[in-house]
Design an enzyme around this catalytic site. Sequence first.
Site, PDB file in Angstrom:
ATOM      1  N   LYS A  43      61.755  42.125  15.029  1.00  0.00           N
ATOM      2  CA  LYS A  43      61.288  41.570  13.804  1.00  0.00           C
ATOM      3  C   LYS A  43      60.048  41.990  13.313  1.00  0.00           C
ATOM      4  O   LYS A  43      59.198  42.479  14.124  1.00  0.00           O
ATOM      5  CB  LYS A  43      61.109  39.874  14.382  1.00  0.00           C
ATOM      6  CG  LYS A  43      62.386  39.229  14.978  1.00  0.00           C
ATOM      7  CD  LYS A  43      62.118  37.839  15.238  1.00  0.00           C
ATOM      8  CE  LYS A  43      62.991  37.196  16.226  1.00  0.00           C
ATOM      9  NZ  LYS A  43      62.646  37.584  17.785  1.00  0.00           N
ATOM     10  N   ASP A 102      66.728  39.967  22.057  1.00  0.00           N
ATOM     11  CA  ASP A 102      66.097  39.478  20.871  1.00  0.00           C
ATOM     12  C   ASP A 102      64.698  39.802  21.211  1.00  0.00           C
ATOM     13  O   ASP A 102      64.224  39.055  22.233  1.00  0.00           O
ATOM     14  CB  ASP A 102      66.238  38.272  20.434  1.00  0.00           C
ATOM     15  CG  ASP A 102      65.707  37.638  19.597  1.00  0.00           C
ATOM     16  OD1 ASP A 102      66.058  37.833  18.373  1.00  0.00           O
ATOM     17  OD2 ASP A 102      64.542  36.940  19.610  1.00  0.00           O
ATOM     18  N   TYR A 148      56.075  40.341  19.927  1.00  0.00           N
ATOM     19  CA  TYR A 148      56.055  39.986  21.342  1.00  0.00           C
ATOM     20  C   TYR A 148      55.383  41.172  22.191  1.00  0.00           C
ATOM     21  O   TYR A 148      55.132  40.763  23.667  1.00  0.00           O
ATOM     22  CB  TYR A 148      57.477  39.889  22.049  1.00  0.00           C
ATOM     23  CG  TYR A 148      58.376  38.781  21.193  1.00  0.00           C
ATOM     24  CD1 TYR A 148      57.811  37.972  20.359  1.00  0.00           C
ATOM     25  CD2 TYR A 148      59.577  38.716  21.481  1.00  0.00           C
ATOM     26  CE1 TYR A 148      58.592  36.824  19.521  1.00  0.00           C
ATOM     27  CE2 TYR A 148      60.436  37.594  20.813  1.00  0.00           C
ATOM     28  CZ  TYR A 148      59.821  36.921  19.511  1.00  0.00           C
ATOM     29  OH  TYR A 148      60.800  35.989  19.292  1.00  0.00           O
ATOM     30  N   HIS A 172      60.000  37.908  10.423  1.00  0.00           N
ATOM     31  CA  HIS A 172      59.652  36.835  11.304  1.00  0.00           C
ATOM     32  C   HIS A 172      59.252  35.585  10.674  1.00  0.00           C
ATOM     33  O   HIS A 172      59.882  34.426  11.376  1.00  0.00           O
ATOM     34  CB  HIS A 172      58.622  37.292  12.199  1.00  0.00           C
ATOM     35  CG  HIS A 172      58.636  36.972  13.549  1.00  0.00           C
ATOM     36  ND1 HIS A 172      58.219  37.352  14.744  1.00  0.00           N
ATOM     37  CD2 HIS A 172      59.056  35.599  14.297  1.00  0.00           C
ATOM     38  CE1 HIS A 172      58.535  36.928  15.886  1.00  0.00           C
ATOM     39  NE2 HIS A 172      58.832  35.521  15.479  1.00  0.00           N
TER      40      HIS A 172
HETATM   41  N1  LIG Z   1      61.915  33.569  15.629  1.00  0.00           N
HETATM   42  C1  LIG Z   1      61.100  33.004  15.996  1.00  0.00           C
HETATM   43  O1  LIG Z   1      60.035  32.699  15.377  1.00  0.00           O
HETATM   44  C2  LIG Z   1      61.020  32.688  17.528  1.00  0.00           C
HETATM   45  C3  LIG Z   1      60.225  31.744  18.083  1.00  0.00           C
HETATM   46  C4  LIG Z   1      60.465  31.443  19.441  1.00  0.00           C
HETATM   47  C5  LIG Z   1      61.375  32.091  20.172  1.00  0.00           C
HETATM   48  N2  LIG Z   1      62.215  33.048  19.456  1.00  0.00           N
HETATM   49  C6  LIG Z   1      63.006  33.829  20.279  1.00  0.00           C
HETATM   50  O2  LIG Z   1      64.071  32.689  20.927  1.00  0.00           O
HETATM   51  C7  LIG Z   1      63.969  33.139  22.512  1.00  0.00           C
HETATM   52  C8  LIG Z   1      64.174  31.879  23.293  1.00  0.00           C
HETATM   53  O3  LIG Z   1      63.090  30.924  23.047  1.00  0.00           O
HETATM   54  P1  LIG Z   1      62.056  30.523  24.032  1.00  0.00           P
HETATM   55  O4  LIG Z   1      61.928  31.782  24.987  1.00  0.00           O
HETATM   56  O5  LIG Z   1      60.994  29.944  23.212  1.00  0.00           O
HETATM   57  O6  LIG Z   1      62.543  29.207  24.797  1.00  0.00           O
HETATM   58  P2  LIG Z   1      63.868  28.936  25.574  1.00  0.00           P
HETATM   59  O7  LIG Z   1      64.928  29.997  25.797  1.00  0.00           O
HETATM   60  O8  LIG Z   1      64.422  27.625  24.835  1.00  0.00           O
HETATM   61  O9  LIG Z   1      63.229  28.378  27.028  1.00  0.00           O
HETATM   62  C9  LIG Z   1      62.789  29.264  27.892  1.00  0.00           C
HETATM   63  C10 LIG Z   1      62.488  28.412  29.278  1.00  0.00           C
HETATM   64  O10 LIG Z   1      63.436  27.753  29.839  1.00  0.00           O
HETATM   65  C11 LIG Z   1      63.730  28.285  30.963  1.00  0.00           C
HETATM   66  N3  LIG Z   1      65.029  28.070  31.602  1.00  0.00           N
HETATM   67  C12 LIG Z   1      65.850  29.228  31.002  1.00  0.00           C
HETATM   68  N4  LIG Z   1      67.058  28.887  31.518  1.00  0.00           N
HETATM   69  C13 LIG Z   1      66.910  27.634  32.223  1.00  0.00           C
HETATM   70  C14 LIG Z   1      67.974  26.968  32.955  1.00  0.00           C
HETATM   71  N5  LIG Z   1      69.289  27.600  32.806  1.00  0.00           N
HETATM   72  N6  LIG Z   1      67.495  25.945  33.494  1.00  0.00           N
HETATM   73  C15 LIG Z   1      66.204  25.552  33.312  1.00  0.00           C
HETATM   74  N7  LIG Z   1      65.242  26.113  32.776  1.00  0.00           N
HETATM   75  C16 LIG Z   1      65.544  27.339  32.060  1.00  0.00           C
HETATM   76  C17 LIG Z   1      62.901  29.494  31.348  1.00  0.00           C
HETATM   77  O11 LIG Z   1      62.140  29.331  32.496  1.00  0.00           O
HETATM   78  P3  LIG Z   1      62.584  30.730  33.556  1.00  0.00           P
HETATM   79  O12 LIG Z   1      62.173  31.963  32.472  1.00  0.00           O
HETATM   80  O13 LIG Z   1      61.492  30.425  34.705  1.00  0.00           O
HETATM   81  O14 LIG Z   1      63.934  30.830  33.684  1.00  0.00           O
HETATM   82  C18 LIG Z   1      61.900  29.363  30.153  1.00  0.00           C
HETATM   83  O15 LIG Z   1      60.686  28.612  30.686  1.00  0.00           O
HETATM   84  C19 LIG Z   1      62.510  33.796  22.744  1.00  0.00           C
HETATM   85  O16 LIG Z   1      62.544  34.489  23.851  1.00  0.00           O
HETATM   86  C20 LIG Z   1      62.477  34.910  21.532  1.00  0.00           C
HETATM   87  O17 LIG Z   1      63.605  35.875  21.610  1.00  0.00           O
HETATM   88  C21 LIG Z   1      62.092  33.314  18.502  1.00  0.00           C
END
Ligand SMILES: NC(=O)c1ccc[n+]([C@@H]2O[C@H](COP(=O)([O-])OP(=O)(O)OC[C@H]3O[C@@H](n4cnc5c(N)ncnc54)[C@H](OP(=O)(O)O)[C@@H]3O)[C@@H](O)[C@H]2O)c1
Length: 276
Positions: A73, A43, A48, A106
């Site tokens: 997106k 994704d 990004y 998005h």
């Molecule tokens: N459509 C939208 O508006 C929108 C907005 C935000 C995000 N997104 C998408 O959703 C994806 C995920 O969301 P996100 O990146 O905001 O947050 P997330 O996946 O909820 O959290 C990522 C964080 O969690 C940590 N982490 C990952 N696996 C872990 C585990 N097993 N144990 C402990 N910590 C862990 C990571 O650290 P490390 O990297 O150090 O492992 C990072 O700091 C994004 O990357 C993006 O592709 C979309």
Amino acid sequence: MEYFTLYNGVKIPKVGFGTYKVIDQSAQGIVETALSVGYRHLDTARMYMNEKEVGAGIAASGVARKDIFLTTKVWRDDLSYDDTMASVENSLKDLGTDYLDLCLLHWPMPETDREKWQEKDLSAWRALEKLYKENVIRAIGVSNFLPHHLMPLMKEAEVTPMVNQLEYHPGYCQAHAVHYSQQQGLLVEAWSPLGRTRVLEDALVLELAEKYGKTPAQICLRFALDNHVLPLPKSSSAERMKANLDIFDFTISPEDMSRLMCMPQTGWGGHHPDTF
Ligand SMILES: NC(=O)c1ccc[n+]([C@@H]2O[C@H](COP(=O)([O-])OP(=O)(O)OC[C@H]3O[C@@H](n4cnc5c(N)ncnc54)[C@H](OP(=O)(O)O)[C@@H]3O)[C@@H](O)[C@H]2O)c1
């Protein structure tokens, strides 16, 4: 890997790898690692600013393009027919591919001309519909669309959206938006399924992790799957990437799901589509 099936028959791996903030020198390697540990669903987004690195990671991974489900997106500054066309063209170029598996609008609200958002969403949607009909994009959808954003679009759409990507995790599960989207036949995807770590120390999540012999992150990801929501965790560590895929050997009981659904709001990212 297990799959969800979109209403047009396209299959989508049940866990995707998030790439927000996967940038700079390490980005290509992180994408390669994600593919090497078993992710087949990536994704990304124009916003990004990592599509070149994601494309390079795919190319270097040795995994065939056809075996990867790739989403990008269109940013909210590009909510017009021509700008959406240009955005997708640039995404294809940067990702080094001639098709997308999924492309999403998005956010529903533009930064400027906000009062014209319905018109702008529809204009951008017409571009995605054209690219869908031309087989440049296998599935089209939206992100951060609440029911009142989806309703006007659904009324005019020739191709109704297949996906709605929303912030979704224990403590912020947008039950009304998820229910409405699912009722309309959209697959809901969870962004920030770990609440960007903000919910991993929550007492209930910790209690359930202990009870099910899983990590707090795995409880959050299974919580999404057990509500038919597709989680998109991001991680920069191979170990955590693998752990985040290891969620297919348990389910959460209905009582515990109810406790998670009903917990007080926690870990909200702070972005509301109507107000920011
Ligand atoms: N459509 C939208 O508006 C929108 C907005 C935000 C995000 N997104 C998408 O959703 C994806 C995920 O969301 P996100 O990146 O905001 O947050 P997330 O996946 O909820 O959290 C990522 C964080 O969690 C940590 N982490 C990952 N696996 C872990 C585990 N097993 N144990 C402990 N910590 C862990 C990571 O650290 P490390 O990297 O150090 O492992 C990072 O700091 C994004 O990357 C993006 O592709 C979309």
